[in-house]
Design a protein around this motif. Structure first.
Motif, PDB file in Angstrom:
ATOM      1  N   CYS A  27      26.806 -18.751  13.616  1.00  0.00           N
ATOM      2  CA  CYS A  27      26.496 -18.857  15.649  1.00  0.00           C
ATOM      3  C   CYS A  27      25.301 -19.028  15.961  1.00  0.00           C
ATOM      4  O   CYS A  27      24.119 -18.816  15.494  1.00  0.00           O
ATOM      5  N   ARG A  28      25.394 -19.747  17.152  1.00  0.00           N
ATOM      6  CA  ARG A  28      24.051 -20.786  17.639  1.00  0.00           C
ATOM      7  C   ARG A  28      23.107 -19.534  18.595  1.00  0.00           C
ATOM      8  O   ARG A  28      22.623 -19.791  19.195  1.00  0.00           O
ATOM      9  N   SER A  32      20.850 -16.490  15.474  1.00  0.00           N
ATOM     10  CA  SER A  32      20.382 -18.018  15.587  1.00  0.00           C
ATOM     11  C   SER A  32      18.793 -18.063  15.363  1.00  0.00           C
ATOM     12  O   SER A  32      17.670 -18.103  14.845  1.00  0.00           O
ATOM     13  N   GLY A  38      22.137 -18.236  11.789  1.00  0.00           N
ATOM     14  CA  GLY A  38      22.099 -19.581  12.828  1.00  0.00           C
ATOM     15  C   GLY A  38      22.800 -20.845  11.454  1.00  0.00           C
ATOM     16  O   GLY A  38      22.637 -20.663  10.237  1.00  0.00           O
ATOM     17  N   GLU A  39      22.048 -22.166  12.045  1.00  0.00           N
ATOM     18  CA  GLU A  39      22.542 -23.754  10.757  1.00  0.00           C
ATOM     19  C   GLU A  39      21.881 -23.125   9.730  1.00  0.00           C
ATOM     20  O   GLU A  39      22.169 -23.710   8.230  1.00  0.00           O
ATOM     21  N   THR A  66      28.758 -24.239  12.225  1.00  0.00           N
ATOM     22  CA  THR A  66      27.761 -23.446  12.816  1.00  0.00           C
ATOM     23  C   THR A  66      29.496 -23.475  14.343  1.00  0.00           C
ATOM     24  O   THR A  66      29.244 -24.197  15.179  1.00  0.00           O
ATOM     25  N   VAL A  68      28.840 -22.509  18.626  1.00  0.00           N
ATOM     26  CA  VAL A  68      27.990 -22.194  19.744  1.00  0.00           C
ATOM     27  C   VAL A  68      28.063 -20.470  20.177  1.00  0.00           C
ATOM     28  O   VAL A  68      26.451 -20.662  20.061  1.00  0.00           O
TER      29      VAL A  68
END
Lengths: 222, 140
Positions: A27-28, A32, A38-39, A66, A68
């Motif tokens: 999840c950004r 993140s 995050g990524e 991932t 948004v």
């Protein structure tokens, strides 16, 4: 932001022991920023699950993506593009994301990869601290902007407990006594009289003690 | 049963410059393990945890990271960052119930060639004693 921490790898590997194709979903949003989901963390967890499965002799394909956010339907719907390519989803979002996927995707198995811990901010590089308890009845206007609900170990509402030493909490000496900080801050603005107010017995229902909370904004609903 | 480990060596360009100038044959003649593979980095700070984990995924039995002394990194913090990433991988190996000693960090003076060979030999011996990586599964 919402702060989270990754669960132990073995716990996650155990969750997906029967899944041959695992989608690790980041999840950004908040996770993140606090480097939990995050990524980059997705890439690492994919690797760790693969290693765990290899060690356990479990066949499997583990890959990541991932979104948004995982707390809005339109973004969760993007999972459709991978339909049929996974047997289970491991969500690295906070608990909200896991719940949203479970709510919106009745046929998908979803597991949490993180423990959602608190609402906080960056204290320093790699360190986060709790600042807000989400209690639903904010008193920050009376306490110089410093929250006694989240930051006092006893969540006292009428001043310090008397156990602090040199401005440090008696429960957690590494933490400032927030009531000392509130006193110092209000004194700086010559607002000590705010401290003389007696806080009424608190209604904790807005804090969630009355069941799951919900906010409805009629001006925004369609 | 004899076992020859797959040893992956990740080293900083500056730390390993003189050692690598020897070339593969020169290094081997000095005792550098034939089963060790050198992966050169522009700086220890370039190293990512994911790269180290990937080495284990691809069959490494042991990983050796070599960078400059912590206070002598050409790029200031690179060597310290590499050490932190090695610690992160050691923590992950512990979580997975695997020997943390399968990855080690070494801080060496630049151009100090015999030390470069010595630490890789030591690591090779240690990994040989530990045996095959438990992650290799059917590959071993």
């Amino acid at each position: 932001m919402i702060i989270a921490e990754r669960k132990p790898v073995n716990e996650i590997v155990e969750m997906v022991r029967d899944a041959e194709r695992v989608l690790v979903l980041g999840c950004r949003g908040c996770v993140s920023v606090c480097s939990a989901g995050g990524e980059r963390e997705v890439e690492l967890l994919c690797s760790l699950i693969r290693l765990g499965k290899q060690k356990a002799g479990q066949p499997g394909e583990v890959w990541g993506a991932t979104l948004v956010r995982q707390c809005d339907k339109e973004y969760v719907d993007e999972i459709d593009q991978w339909q049929g390519e996974y047997d289970a989803i491991v969500s690295m979002a906070c608990g909200v994301g896991v719940n949203f996927i479970a709510n919106l995707r009745p046929l998908d198995l979803v597991y949490p990869a993180v423990n959602t811990t608190f609402f906080g901010g960056s204290a320093e590089q790699g360190v986060w601290s709790e600042q807000c308890a989400g209690c639903g009845d904010c008193v920050l206007h009376l306490t110089g902007g410093l929250c006694p609900v989240a930051r006092c170990a006893k969540s006292l509402m009428n001043g310090p407990c008397g156990g602090s030493v040199d401005g440090r909490c008696e429960i957690h000496p590494e933490v400032l006594c927030v009531w000392q900080a509130i006193h110092d801050r209000l004194s700086r603005f010559e607002r000590q009289e705010d401290l003389a107010r007696v806080a009424p017995i608190r209604d904790w229902r807005p804090a969630g003690h009355g069941g799951p909370r919900r906010t409805v904004r009629d001006d925004l609903t369609v | 049963m004899s076992f020859t480990p797959n040893l992956q060596v990740f080293c900083c360009h500056y730390t390993s410059q003189q050692a690598c100038a020897e070339g593969r044959e020169g290094l081997r003649a000095d005792g550098f393990p034939a089963n060790a593979t050198i992966n050169r980095l522009v700086c220890g700070g370039k190293l990512q945890v994911s790269v180290l984990l990937e080495a284990f995924e691809k069959g490494a039995d042991g990983v050796c990271v070599i960078a400059c002394p912590p206070d002598q990194c050409h790029n200031l913090m690179g060597s310290q960052r590499a050490a932190r990433r090695v610690l992160a991988v050691q923590k992950a190996l512990a979580e997975l119930g695997t020997e943390v000693g399968r990855i080690e960090m070494f801080h060496l003076e630049r151009g100090f060639h015999p030390e470069f060979v010595r630490v890789t030999r030591e690591m090779n011996e240690k990994i040989t004693e530990l045996g095959p990586s438990p992650f290799r599964g059917e590959q071993s």
